[in-house]
Design a protein around this motif. Structure first.
Motif, PDB file in Angstrom:
ATOM      1  N   GLY A 145      56.365  17.348  -6.925  1.00  0.00           N
ATOM      2  CA  GLY A 145      55.441  17.961  -6.352  1.00  0.00           C
ATOM      3  C   GLY A 145      54.064  17.331  -6.948  1.00  0.00           C
ATOM      4  N   GLU A 146      53.099  18.179  -6.536  1.00  0.00           N
ATOM      5  CA  GLU A 146      51.713  17.976  -7.178  1.00  0.00           C
ATOM      6  C   GLU A 146      51.747  18.729  -8.831  1.00  0.00           C
ATOM      7  OE1 GLU A 146      48.952  19.520  -4.602  1.00  0.00           O
ATOM      8  OE2 GLU A 146      49.169  17.997  -2.962  1.00  0.00           O
ATOM      9  N   PHE A 147      50.902  18.076  -9.272  1.00  0.00           N
ATOM     10  CA  PHE A 147      50.587  18.543 -10.820  1.00  0.00           C
ATOM     11  C   PHE A 147      49.758  19.766 -10.651  1.00  0.00           C
ATOM     12  CE2 PHE A 147      51.914  14.337 -11.998  1.00  0.00           C
ATOM     13  CZ  PHE A 147      52.776  14.651 -13.206  1.00  0.00           C
ATOM     14  N   HIS A 148      50.038  20.631 -11.586  1.00  0.00           N
ATOM     15  CA  HIS A 148      49.431  22.089 -11.720  1.00  0.00           C
ATOM     16  C   HIS A 148      49.429  22.444 -13.011  1.00  0.00           C
ATOM     17  CE1 HIS A 148      49.456  22.783  -7.352  1.00  0.00           C
ATOM     18  NE2 HIS A 148      50.634  22.356  -7.318  1.00  0.00           N
ATOM     19  N   SER A 188      52.835  30.368 -11.275  1.00  0.00           N
ATOM     20  CA  SER A 188      53.180  29.535 -10.467  1.00  0.00           C
ATOM     21  C   SER A 188      52.067  29.739  -9.217  1.00  0.00           C
ATOM     22  CB  SER A 188      54.724  29.385 -10.000  1.00  0.00           C
ATOM     23  OG  SER A 188      55.048  30.738  -9.365  1.00  0.00           O
ATOM     24  N   PRO A 189      51.769  28.347  -8.898  1.00  0.00           N
ATOM     25  CA  PRO A 189      50.797  28.223  -7.516  1.00  0.00           C
ATOM     26  C   PRO A 189      51.755  28.395  -6.526  1.00  0.00           C
ATOM     27  CG  PRO A 189      50.374  26.379  -9.181  1.00  0.00           C
ATOM     28  CD  PRO A 189      51.571  27.092  -9.594  1.00  0.00           C
ATOM     29  N   GLY A 227      55.194  16.037 -16.738  1.00  0.00           N
ATOM     30  CA  GLY A 227      54.307  16.803 -17.145  1.00  0.00           C
ATOM     31  C   GLY A 227      53.375  16.113 -18.364  1.00  0.00           C
ATOM     32  N   SER A 228      52.045  16.422 -18.264  1.00  0.00           N
ATOM     33  CA  SER A 228      51.290  15.815 -19.460  1.00  0.00           C
ATOM     34  C   SER A 228      50.903  16.862 -20.258  1.00  0.00           C
ATOM     35  CB  SER A 228      50.169  15.167 -18.724  1.00  0.00           C
ATOM     36  OG  SER A 228      49.247  16.297 -18.134  1.00  0.00           O
ATOM     37  N   MET A 262      47.052  24.145 -26.035  1.00  0.00           N
ATOM     38  CA  MET A 262      47.757  23.269 -25.472  1.00  0.00           C
ATOM     39  C   MET A 262      47.136  23.474 -23.949  1.00  0.00           C
ATOM     40  SD  MET A 262      51.729  23.275 -26.930  1.00  0.00           S
ATOM     41  CE  MET A 262      51.771  23.033 -28.619  1.00  0.00           C
ATOM     42  N   GLU A 263      46.727  22.142 -23.363  1.00  0.00           N
ATOM     43  CA  GLU A 263      46.695  21.998 -21.921  1.00  0.00           C
ATOM     44  C   GLU A 263      47.506  21.162 -21.335  1.00  0.00           C
ATOM     45  OE1 GLU A 263      42.802  20.265 -21.469  1.00  0.00           O
ATOM     46  OE2 GLU A 263      41.693  21.918 -22.680  1.00  0.00           O
ATOM     47  N   SER A 264      48.329  21.969 -20.619  1.00  0.00           N
ATOM     48  CA  SER A 264      49.778  21.119 -19.956  1.00  0.00           C
ATOM     49  C   SER A 264      49.415  21.223 -18.374  1.00  0.00           C
ATOM     50  CB  SER A 264      50.986  22.128 -20.498  1.00  0.00           C
ATOM     51  OG  SER A 264      51.847  21.460 -19.756  1.00  0.00           O
TER      52      SER A 264
END
Length: 445
Positions: free
Chosen positions: A405-408, A434-435, A336-337, A396-398
């Motif tokens: 998989g894709e980032f969400h 969760s998407p 993650g970021s 916090m933006e995570s």
């Protein structure tokens, strides 16, 4: 019930396991220093992310941890030799429990299992044979133990393996994509690197892992399949040791076989001079209700804790809530970021916060995907800024991806995490839902 639990049986499996276990926990203590684990995890970082509620353990963190682990290693040697066994085992159990609870950046299921086994072994009569204690004090020497001792150890092992198997019953494991992801980083391994990239190998790993965890204890319990189960166990755990480098866990797991083989076989192979016990007396202790009550409560927790994630909202693979203490082994890969902003409540100024300067490299890798660690970081930032005379809100933006998989988006960037309370058995609403396709693999152009 008294006859079943308190019948005396030969104790050779227990005393042999004590010696092996003592050797392994000694290696764990000294090896943590030699490999740099203590330095990276408990010395270099300015603080650690302890289990929430155990903040007082932060006082142990620092260069003194080298001496701490040396002392643990000495206690491990004493356990192996059966010298001052009870004191040494309890001392190691306390010290390892503190290590386990004072940091989460290097979480590993075998750390948890080792903690449980340390406490179980501390209260078992594992020094009554093949020990310095028995040699120094002949009155302590006894070739027997009550059957409940063996049952407790087998039940603990069974719980671990069963939950590890059940946890694998999800799509990314059953379609072998998770094993494929695990093996993708092993392509440079000597001799087997290319082989590990084959799809059929990924399928073998997926279903061998699932069925091994589910069936190994029944195979070891049945005399006709015991030798087969033992051979499979050796291959399985040595493979894991070679591929995943997971410390003492594979060798501890192989040593569990000592609980299943007959005393006659163990005596012939390891302690030919040991007196075999076969009288079968039933000795009911005065405090039998206390013993039964303690272990009943203990195993209710052991059975219940791995199920708690079902009572949280959303998927544990996404939220991480209920993941720890649940024997969910090598089931997911997360990255993650994380971007952190602080807002000065008095001035209303919003600024980007360089949180990486507060963390060690290992901590930086876990803070972006673990919500409890994010929450602790927010509390730490608020405390640091308070020392500077500023009252701040922490946002916090995570973004997270699961199993490549894709980032969400993972956290609600509008919530001040420093103002939130942590509830260990309640879902944190600032974790975004969760998407539906959060573990869907991105399309490669």
């Amino acid at each position: 019930m008294n006859k079943f639990l308190y019948k005396q049986i030969d104790n050779i499996g227990l005393v042999l396991f004590r010696a092996v276990f003592g050797l392994l926990i000694t290696i764990e203590a000294f090896g943590a220093i030699a490999t740099g684990w203590v330095k990276r995890t408990l010395v270099e970082p300015p603080f650690t992310f302890n289990f929430i509620g155990f903040d007082f353990l932060q006082h142990l963190q620092g260069p003194g941890m080298y001496y701490y682990f040396v002392l643990m290693g000495i206690f491990g040697i004493f356990v192996m030799l059966g010298f001052k066994y009870r004191f040494s085992m309890i001392a190691y159990a306390i010290m390892w429990t503190c290590v386990y609870l004072m940091q989460k950046s290097s979480y590993n299921n075998h750390y948890y299992l080792m903690m449980l086994l340390c406490w179980i072994m501390a209260f078992l009569p594992a020094n009554r044979w093949f020990s310095l204690d028995a040699k120094i004090n002949p009155e302590l020497k006894n070739p027997a133990m009550p059957r409940w001792v063996l049952l407790v150890l087998i039940l603990q092992v069974w719980i671990v393996y069963t939950y590890a198997s059940v946890a694998k019953l999800y799509p990314d494991w059953l379609n072998a994509s998770m094993p494929a992801l695990l093996m993708s980083s092993k392509s440079d391994f000597w001799l087997v690197g290319e082989l590990l990239q084959e799809k059929w190998v990924h399928w073998c790993i997926a279903y061998t892992g699932l069925f091994f965890d589910l069936l190994i204890v029944p195979l070891m319990l049945w005399k006709r399949t015991r030798l087969l189960g033992f051979i499979i166990s050796i291959f399985f755990h040595l493979f894991n040791s070679f591929i995943f480098h997971i410390g003492i866990f594979p060798y501890m797991s192989i040593a569990f076989a000592l609980f299943f083989f007959s005393p006659e076989i163990l005596q012939k192979r390891f302690l030919p001079k040991k007196k075999l016990y076969n009288e079968g007396e039933v000795i009911v202790p005065k405090h039998k209700n206390l013993i039964f009550g303690i272990f009943s409560i203990y195993f209710l927790f052991q059975i219940g804790l791995p199920l708690r994630h079902w009572f949280f909202k959303d998927d544990v693979l996404w939220t991480e809530e209920g993941h720890r203490l649940s024997w969910r082994m090598m089931l997911r890969s997360k990255s993650g970021s994380l971007t952190v902003f602080v807002v000065d409540k008095e001035k209303g100024e919003r600024e980007l916060y360089n949180y990486n300067s507060l963390l060690g490299s290992k901590q930086q890798g876990s803070v972006a995907t673990k919500p409890d660690i994010m929450w602790q970081l927010a509390q730490k930032i608020k405390a640091i800024e308070a020392e500077k005379g500023r009252d701040v809100a922490v946002f916090m933006e995570s973004r997270v991806r699961v199993n490549d998989g894709e980032f969400h988006p993972f956290t609600d960037p509008t919530v001040d995490l420093a103002a939130q309370e942590w509830h260990p058995f309640k879902h944190s609403e600032w974790i975004l839902p969760s998407p539906d396709d959060y573990n869907k693999k991105p399309v490669k152009e």
